[in-house]
Motif scaffolding. Structure first.
Motif, PDB file in Angstrom:
ATOM      1  N   GLU A 170       0.822  -1.208   0.000  1.00  0.00           N
ATOM      2  CA  GLU A 170       0.000   0.000   0.000  1.00  0.00           C
ATOM      3  C   GLU A 170       0.858   1.261   0.000  1.00  0.00           C
ATOM      4  OE1 GLU A 170      -2.412   0.054   3.494  1.00  0.00           O
ATOM      5  OE2 GLU A 170      -0.696   0.130   4.884  1.00  0.00           O
ATOM      6  N   ASP A 172       3.395   1.852  -1.743  1.00  0.00           N
ATOM      7  CA  ASP A 172       3.672   2.205  -3.135  1.00  0.00           C
ATOM      8  C   ASP A 172       2.483   2.931  -3.757  1.00  0.00           C
ATOM      9  OD1 ASP A 172       6.274   0.808  -3.321  1.00  0.00           O
ATOM     10  OD2 ASP A 172       5.060  -0.988  -3.062  1.00  0.00           O
ATOM     11  N   VAL A 173       1.289   2.405  -3.500  1.00  0.00           N
ATOM     12  CA  VAL A 173       0.076   3.004  -4.058  1.00  0.00           C
ATOM     13  C   VAL A 173      -0.139   4.401  -3.487  1.00  0.00           C
ATOM     14  CG1 VAL A 173      -2.409   2.737  -4.388  1.00  0.00           C
ATOM     15  CG2 VAL A 173      -0.945   0.697  -4.265  1.00  0.00           C
ATOM     16  N   LYS A 177       0.056   8.026  -5.311  1.00  0.00           N
ATOM     17  CA  LYS A 177      -1.111   8.909  -5.283  1.00  0.00           C
ATOM     18  C   LYS A 177      -0.719  10.315  -4.824  1.00  0.00           C
ATOM     19  CE  LYS A 177      -4.806   6.886  -3.837  1.00  0.00           C
ATOM     20  NZ  LYS A 177      -5.865   6.307  -2.961  1.00  0.00           N
ATOM     21  N   CYS A 183      -0.938   3.609  -9.731  1.00  0.00           N
ATOM     22  CA  CYS A 183      -0.040   2.518  -9.347  1.00  0.00           C
ATOM     23  C   CYS A 183      -0.662   1.174  -9.698  1.00  0.00           C
ATOM     24  CB  CYS A 183       0.254   2.576  -7.855  1.00  0.00           C
ATOM     25  SG  CYS A 183       1.418   1.310  -7.263  1.00  0.00           S
ATOM     26  N   GLY A 185      -0.667  -2.681  -8.796  1.00  0.00           N
ATOM     27  CA  GLY A 185      -0.296  -3.504  -7.664  1.00  0.00           C
ATOM     28  C   GLY A 185       0.243  -4.852  -8.082  1.00  0.00           C
ATOM     29  N   LEU A 196      -3.892  -3.698  -1.665  1.00  0.00           N
ATOM     30  CA  LEU A 196      -3.589  -2.841  -2.807  1.00  0.00           C
ATOM     31  C   LEU A 196      -4.842  -2.166  -3.362  1.00  0.00           C
ATOM     32  CD1 LEU A 196      -1.058  -5.324  -4.397  1.00  0.00           C
ATOM     33  CD2 LEU A 196      -0.482  -3.029  -3.580  1.00  0.00           C
ATOM     34  N   THR A 197      -5.931  -2.910  -3.407  1.00  0.00           N
ATOM     35  CA  THR A 197      -7.194  -2.347  -3.893  1.00  0.00           C
ATOM     36  C   THR A 197      -7.701  -1.268  -2.952  1.00  0.00           C
ATOM     37  OG1 THR A 197      -7.798  -4.417  -4.999  1.00  0.00           O
ATOM     38  CG2 THR A 197      -9.579  -2.875  -4.520  1.00  0.00           C
ATOM     39  N   ALA A 201      -5.138   1.055  -5.876  1.00  0.00           N
ATOM     40  CA  ALA A 201      -4.379   0.627  -7.058  1.00  0.00           C
ATOM     41  C   ALA A 201      -5.232   0.732  -8.320  1.00  0.00           C
ATOM     42  CB  ALA A 201      -3.890  -0.807  -6.869  1.00  0.00           C
TER      43      ALA A 201
END
Length: 217
Positions: A170, A172-173, A177, A183, A185, A196-197, A201
């Protein structure tokens, strides 16, 4: 999925399976500081986030003790843990195909940049990257959003059209953002589809082959 011209990649859990080396380094730090050894589930949570943040939040260490733990981690990691690591199957071909297609490939990792460069060179992946960008050893740049901003600045990128981040956690996402980037995932890494969702993502890739299709069709 739209066509992207610039792809930023996370390292741990996205390009390489670095879990053994990271977890062994955390275990070494815990032994060095005389800490109770964390459960395996807790140890796995060290995979992805900035290291000092994990020592603080997962083990409840003070800032001073977290810094001591990071120092102990780095006694083991640069010599041994750094290469207790392997490239995910399909990653070298993916990076080579992206470069062959004229894409700009940038590594943007919360791992210290010096370590990231050694890993990428060791596994012969550096040749496929235009820029290798990471955190600082003094902890002044560890947050993923800061690393991504630094990577964009290093690459001289101001127009964020056609840019995507690829990462497995998360962080990374959310970091993407904060920089106005989507991003993808990497579910094959250390995060979960749900994590991730929920973080937002833009798409998910269960395998490196799926990631290849998302980025290149």
């Amino acid at each position: 999925m739209r066509n992207y011209d610039v792809i930023l990649f996370d390292l741990d859990g996205t390009l390489t399976d670095s879990a053994p080396g990271i977890l062994n380094s955390v275990r070494y730090a815990c032994r060095k500081l005389g800490l109770e050894m964390p459960a395996e589930a807790t140890l796995r949570k060290f995979l992805g986030p900035p290291l000092i943040e994990s020592f603080r939040t997962l083990l409840g260490l003070s800032d001073a003790d977290a810094n001591r733990a990071v120092s102990a981690f780095r006694e083991y990691f640069p010599e041994t843990g750094i290469f207790e690591n392997e490239v995910y199957p399909g990653v070298p071909a993916l990076l080579a195909d992206l470069k062959a297609a004229g894409k700009t490939v940038i590594l943007a990792t919360s791992k210290p940049e010096a370590f990231a460069k050694r890993i990428m060179e060791h596994f012969d992946l550096a040749q496929h990257c235009d820029f290798i960008c990471g955190a600082t050893l003094d902890e002044t740049r560890t947050d993923k959003a800061e690393v991504i901003a630094y990577a964009l600045e290093t690459a001289g990128i101001t127009d964020k059209t056609g840019i995507v981040m690829v990462g497995d956690r998360e962080h990374d996402v959310l970091g993407a953002k904060k920089n106005g980037l989507p991003c993808i995932g990497a579910v094959y890494g250390y995060g979960t589809a749900g994590e991730l969702t929920n973080a937002g993502a833009a798409a998910l890739a269960d395998t490196v082959d799926e990631l290849h299709k998302l980025l290149l069709g």
